[in-house]
Each structure stands twice: as C-alpha cells, then as structure tokens.
Design an enzyme around this catalytic site. Structure first.
Site, mmCIF file in Angstrom:
data_model
loop_
_atom_site.group_PDB
_atom_site.id
_atom_site.type_symbol
_atom_site.label_atom_id
_atom_site.label_comp_id
_atom_site.label_asym_id
_atom_site.label_seq_id
_atom_site.Cartn_x
_atom_site.Cartn_y
_atom_site.Cartn_z
ATOM 1 N N PHE A 37 14.785 4.043 9.531
ATOM 2 C CA PHE A 37 13.424 3.637 9.213
ATOM 3 C C PHE A 37 12.591 4.894 9.022
ATOM 4 O O PHE A 37 12.550 5.765 9.887
ATOM 5 C CB PHE A 37 12.831 2.762 10.316
ATOM 6 C CG PHE A 37 11.582 2.074 9.855
ATOM 7 C CD1 PHE A 37 11.650 0.878 9.157
ATOM 8 C CD2 PHE A 37 10.330 2.644 10.073
ATOM 9 C CE1 PHE A 37 10.497 0.252 8.701
ATOM 10 C CE2 PHE A 37 9.175 2.032 9.621
ATOM 11 C CZ PHE A 37 9.256 0.839 8.927
ATOM 12 N N ARG A 58 0.967 7.036 7.324
ATOM 13 C CA ARG A 58 0.963 7.114 5.858
ATOM 14 C C ARG A 58 0.511 8.495 5.373
ATOM 15 O O ARG A 58 0.829 8.904 4.272
ATOM 16 C CB ARG A 58 0.024 6.055 5.273
ATOM 17 C CG ARG A 58 0.482 4.619 5.473
ATOM 18 C CD ARG A 58 -0.328 3.696 4.587
ATOM 19 N NE ARG A 58 -0.272 2.305 4.995
ATOM 20 C CZ ARG A 58 0.664 1.435 4.612
ATOM 21 N NH1 ARG A 58 1.642 1.837 3.823
ATOM 22 N NH2 ARG A 58 0.634 0.203 5.017
ATOM 23 N N ASP A 101 14.801 -1.459 0.046
ATOM 24 C CA ASP A 101 15.630 -1.593 1.237
ATOM 25 C C ASP A 101 16.640 -2.713 0.961
ATOM 26 O O ASP A 101 17.628 -2.493 0.279
ATOM 27 C CB ASP A 101 14.666 -1.901 2.389
ATOM 28 C CG ASP A 101 15.319 -1.926 3.739
ATOM 29 O OD1 ASP A 101 16.455 -1.471 3.856
ATOM 30 O OD2 ASP A 101 14.679 -2.398 4.697
ATOM 31 N N LYS A 111 17.294 2.948 -0.131
ATOM 32 C CA LYS A 111 18.118 2.813 1.081
ATOM 33 C C LYS A 111 19.287 1.893 0.723
ATOM 34 O O LYS A 111 19.370 0.760 1.161
ATOM 35 C CB LYS A 111 17.251 2.178 2.174
ATOM 36 C CG LYS A 111 17.250 2.930 3.483
ATOM 37 C CD LYS A 111 16.670 2.096 4.580
ATOM 38 C CE LYS A 111 15.216 2.344 4.846
ATOM 39 N NZ LYS A 111 14.717 1.518 5.970
ATOM 40 N N ARG A 154 0.793 -1.190 0.000
ATOM 41 C CA ARG A 154 0.000 0.000 0.000
ATOM 42 C C ARG A 154 0.847 1.271 0.000
ATOM 43 O O ARG A 154 0.356 2.356 -0.248
ATOM 44 C CB ARG A 154 -0.856 0.030 1.295
ATOM 45 C CG ARG A 154 -2.044 -0.906 1.259
ATOM 46 C CD ARG A 154 -2.713 -0.947 2.646
ATOM 47 N NE ARG A 154 -2.407 -2.232 3.258
ATOM 48 C CZ ARG A 154 -2.807 -2.571 4.469
ATOM 49 N NH1 ARG A 154 -3.478 -1.723 5.222
ATOM 50 N NH2 ARG A 154 -2.515 -3.736 4.971
ATOM 51 N N GLY A 155 2.144 1.080 0.323
ATOM 52 C CA GLY A 155 3.003 2.241 0.540
ATOM 53 C C GLY A 155 3.122 3.190 -0.638
ATOM 54 O O GLY A 155 3.457 4.355 -0.480
ATOM 55 N N GLU A 200 7.742 1.763 -7.068
ATOM 56 C CA GLU A 200 7.939 1.298 -5.692
ATOM 57 C C GLU A 200 8.158 2.468 -4.750
ATOM 58 O O GLU A 200 8.753 3.476 -5.141
ATOM 59 C CB GLU A 200 9.169 0.368 -5.629
ATOM 60 C CG GLU A 200 8.846 -1.110 -5.647
ATOM 61 C CD GLU A 200 8.291 -1.615 -4.294
ATOM 62 O OE1 GLU A 200 7.725 -0.826 -3.526
ATOM 63 O OE2 GLU A 200 8.434 -2.812 -4.045
ATOM 64 N N ASP A 201 7.687 2.333 -3.522
ATOM 65 C CA ASP A 201 7.920 3.384 -2.541
ATOM 66 C C ASP A 201 9.378 3.410 -2.078
ATOM 67 O O ASP A 201 10.041 4.426 -2.109
ATOM 68 C CB ASP A 201 6.970 3.233 -1.346
ATOM 69 C CG ASP A 201 6.909 1.790 -0.815
ATOM 70 O OD1 ASP A 201 7.676 0.928 -1.302
ATOM 71 O OD2 ASP A 201 6.085 1.537 0.076
ATOM 72 N N THR A 261 12.155 -7.900 -1.705
ATOM 73 C CA THR A 261 10.773 -7.781 -2.178
ATOM 74 C C THR A 261 10.749 -7.493 -3.668
ATOM 75 O O THR A 261 10.043 -8.144 -4.444
ATOM 76 C CB THR A 261 10.055 -6.628 -1.443
ATOM 77 O OG1 THR A 261 10.261 -6.779 -0.045
ATOM 78 C CG2 THR A 261 8.578 -6.614 -1.761
ATOM 79 N N LEU A 262 11.563 -6.512 -4.046
ATOM 80 C CA LEU A 262 11.582 -6.089 -5.444
ATOM 81 C C LEU A 262 11.993 -7.242 -6.369
ATOM 82 O O LEU A 262 11.411 -7.426 -7.439
ATOM 83 C CB LEU A 262 12.544 -4.903 -5.590
ATOM 84 C CG LEU A 262 12.623 -4.285 -6.972
ATOM 85 C CD1 LEU A 262 11.253 -3.812 -7.436
ATOM 86 C CD2 LEU A 262 13.600 -3.112 -6.967
HETATM 87 P P1 IMP Z 1 13.023 -4.856 0.981
HETATM 88 O O1 IMP Z 1 12.464 -6.149 0.516
HETATM 89 O O2 IMP Z 1 13.952 -5.035 2.162
HETATM 90 O O3 IMP Z 1 13.679 -4.037 -0.096
HETATM 91 O O4 IMP Z 1 11.846 -4.037 1.621
HETATM 92 C C1 IMP Z 1 10.971 -3.319 0.879
HETATM 93 C C2 IMP Z 1 9.679 -3.095 1.595
HETATM 94 O O5 IMP Z 1 9.843 -2.997 3.020
HETATM 95 C C3 IMP Z 1 9.116 -1.770 1.144
HETATM 96 O O6 IMP Z 1 8.281 -1.934 0.035
HETATM 97 C C4 IMP Z 1 8.388 -1.292 2.371
HETATM 98 O O7 IMP Z 1 7.074 -1.792 2.377
HETATM 99 C C5 IMP Z 1 9.155 -1.897 3.523
HETATM 100 N N1 IMP Z 1 10.139 -0.942 4.071
HETATM 101 C C6 IMP Z 1 11.482 -1.010 3.969
HETATM 102 N N2 IMP Z 1 12.085 0.015 4.588
HETATM 103 C C7 IMP Z 1 11.089 0.775 5.088
HETATM 104 C C8 IMP Z 1 11.073 2.013 5.845
HETATM 105 O O8 IMP Z 1 12.081 2.636 6.164
HETATM 106 N N3 IMP Z 1 9.844 2.477 6.187
HETATM 107 C C9 IMP Z 1 8.679 1.833 5.849
HETATM 108 N N4 IMP Z 1 8.654 0.714 5.154
HETATM 109 C C10 IMP Z 1 9.849 0.162 4.766
HETATM 110 MG MG MG Z 2 6.180 -1.671 -0.248
#
Ligand code: IMP
Ligand code: MG
Length: 298
Positions: A271, A284, A222, A250, A166-167, A218-219, A226-227
């Site tokens: 964060f 949000r 990290d 990040k 949802r981000g 994508e928001d 996920t991506l």
């Molecule tokens: P990744 O798989 O570690 O790249 O995480 C990506 C997902 O984690 C993002 O789509 C967000 O939903 C969540 N996420 C990662 N870092 C943050 C943050 O600093 N604040 C809020 N959500 C985050």
């Molecule tokens: Mg997300």
C-alpha cells in the site's frame, strides 16, 4: 591481557559497518536509503596541492549523490578536525567551482533533504512511513517521459485528459505541464469503497467528450475494478478514442483485465502513499511515493 581483549572487543562493537569510517557516515547512508536517494561512498579524490607534477594534498568527500549532483562531507563533533575540513572544502570550491559540495553535521542532513523536496518527512515526524519506493527525481523524470510518449501519439488530435479525483491531482498537474500540444482537461469523481454498495459517479465530466480523443489519467491501478467502471462510463459517451495513462500499476493484484496504454511504474503489492495518493486522506502532499508500515493496514 583480559583488559586489552575486552577493550578491543568494545572497539569492534562500535566499528561502523564497511565501507564506512564513522558511524555518522553509516547513519547518513541509512537516511539516504530510506529516502531512495542513490549514493556513492568516497568515489572521487580531488587534488588540492601539487609539488611539480606530484599531488601532495587531496580531498575525498565522503559521499556523492548522483541524483542531486552533490558531494557531501560529514563532519564529526571535534572542532580541530572541522577547521581542517573547512579549509579543504574552501580550497576545493576555489579549484573546482563547478563542483557542488556541502559540509554537514548529521543533524543538518534533514534540512538539506528538505531543500531538495524530501522535506515533510523526518522519520520522527512520520513514523508510519516504511520506506520511499519512488523518489521525487525519478517521478519527475518518468512523468516527463510519459508526456513525451503521449505527445507523440496525440499530435494534431487535441485530446481531453480526464482525471479521476482526488489521487490524480499531482500526477495530472505534472503530466500536463510537460505537454506542448493543445489539450483540454476534465475531472470526474467516484464514490470510494465503503461509501455505498457499488461504485457511483459522484461528479461527472463538465465537457462533452463525444467524438473527442479521451485519455483517462489514473494514479494507481490495483484490482482494476474501479478503472473498468470508469472506462464503461466514458465509453458510453461515444469518444473517438479512449486510452489509459496510469502512473502506478500494482499488477500482482489485478482481478479485472483492463488495458493500460501508458504506465509510469510497476510497483510491488504494497500500500503506497504520497504524490497525490492517500491513506485516510493523509500523505497526499509527500513529493514521493512511499510504502506504509504494514501494521497500520491491518
Ligand atoms: P482498484 O479498483 O482496486 O484498481 O483500485 C483503484 C483505486 O484504489 C485507486 O484509484 C486508488 O484510489 C485506490 N488505491 C489502490 N491501491 C492504493 C494504494 O496503494 N494507495 C492508495 N490508494 C490506492
Ligand atoms: Mg483513484
């Protein structure tokens, strides 16, 4: 002698830090810093009255805020001084009608900030926020730049922009608002960490993207895990092309190497919440990106 010395010391203890003349000004500067609003202290004097060529009265507002194109004069509580300031501000407005200037009591600052979209956050209302990393103005400017880059690359291709809920909702909304080429929009949702053993697609796309030019929006990226999953899922649908547009990167935390074609901001390893991003579903709605206080995350 001793008395004089101690009263001098007391005066010095109350003296506001340079360059401020009053502690109310220093406090306003702290509030503006907290919200990431740039300020200049007394950068400009406006002549108000002349005798011949000679300026005999001028007014120097305490602050100029370039992001809001606004001058601020902070008032003290003493009535007499305020009357004098009111007169000068009136004169300034008459002589320089294009200049925006506000006379503020300290407690009026929050109401003013609310008007400019910094509203939900009086520090007393959300004590969990550590500081604002990206103020609304910079977000909006950068999103517009991203849209211009996307538009230039996708002209004539009618891309489908895919958001991961949802981000991404605020970023997606602002990004597509700036696009003037034909596009379509679709969304998917994935399970979050803690909702099972691995990433699952809990809502797939509604449209068929086979042969389409897909731009994944994508928001925040990290670790990149996920991506990577989402890209594999989309790749399997046979798009004509597949690229990624991420608002926040990040990078310091990356574990999986994923290609990012458009990036809004690189941010430090903190964060963050706001502008669509949540912590336990809250925040949000904040119009900016802010870092949370560390103790909450342990
Ligand atoms: P990744 O798989 O570690 O790249 O995480 C990506 C997902 O984690 C993002 O789509 C967000 O939903 C969540 N996420 C990662 N870092 C943050 C943050 O600093 N604040 C809020 N959500 C985050
Ligand atoms: Mg997300």
């Amino acid at each position: 002698m001793g008395v004089a010395k101690s009263s001098k010391r007391r005066r010095e203890a109350h003296r506001p830090p340079a360059p401020f003349a009053h502690s109310a000004e220093a406090e306003l500067a702290r509030i503006l810093d907290f919200y990431g609003i740039r300020w200049q202290y007394e950068p400009h004097s406006f002549p108000l009255r002349w005798e011949g060529d000679r300026v005999v009265e001028a007014f120097t507002p305490d602050f100029y805020l370039p992001d809001l194109d606004l001058y601020l004069e902070v008032t003290t509580l003493r009535g007499g001084l305020n009357t004098e300031k009111n007169r000068k501000v009136r004169l300034l407005r008459q002589l320089y009608p294009h200049i925006k200037v506000k006379l503020l009591k300290k407690r009026d600052v929050f109401r003013l900030l609310a008007k400019y979209g910094y509203g939900p956050l009086g520090p007393d209302d959300v004590p969990e926020i550590h500081r604002v990393l990206i103020p609304p103005q910079r977000l909006q400017e950068r999103v517009a730049e991203l849209a211009r880059a996307v538009e230039a690359d996708y002209r004539g291709l009618e891309p489908v922009l895919v958001g991961v809920l949802r981000g991404v909702i605020l970023f997606m909304a602002d990004l597509i608002r700036h696009l003037t080429i034909p596009i379509t929009v679709d969304f998917m949702a994935i399970s979050s960490y803690g909702q099972g053993r691995s990433v699952r697609i809990v809502k797939d796309l509604d449209e068929d993207v086979g042969g389409r030019h897909v731009l994944l929006v994508e928001d925040i990226v990290d670790t990149g895990m996920t991506l990577k999953k989402v890209l594999e899922h989309l790749e399997a649908k046979g798009p004509a092309s597949l690229r990624v547009c991420a608002l926040l990167d990040k990078r310091a935390r990356r574990l999986v190497d994923v290609p990012l074609h458009y990036v809004g901001f690189e941010i430090p390893d903190e964060f963050v919440v706001g502008y669509g991003l949540d912590f336990r579903q809250r925040y949000r709605n904040l119009p900016f990106i802010a870092a949370l206080k560390h103790h909450l995350l342990q």
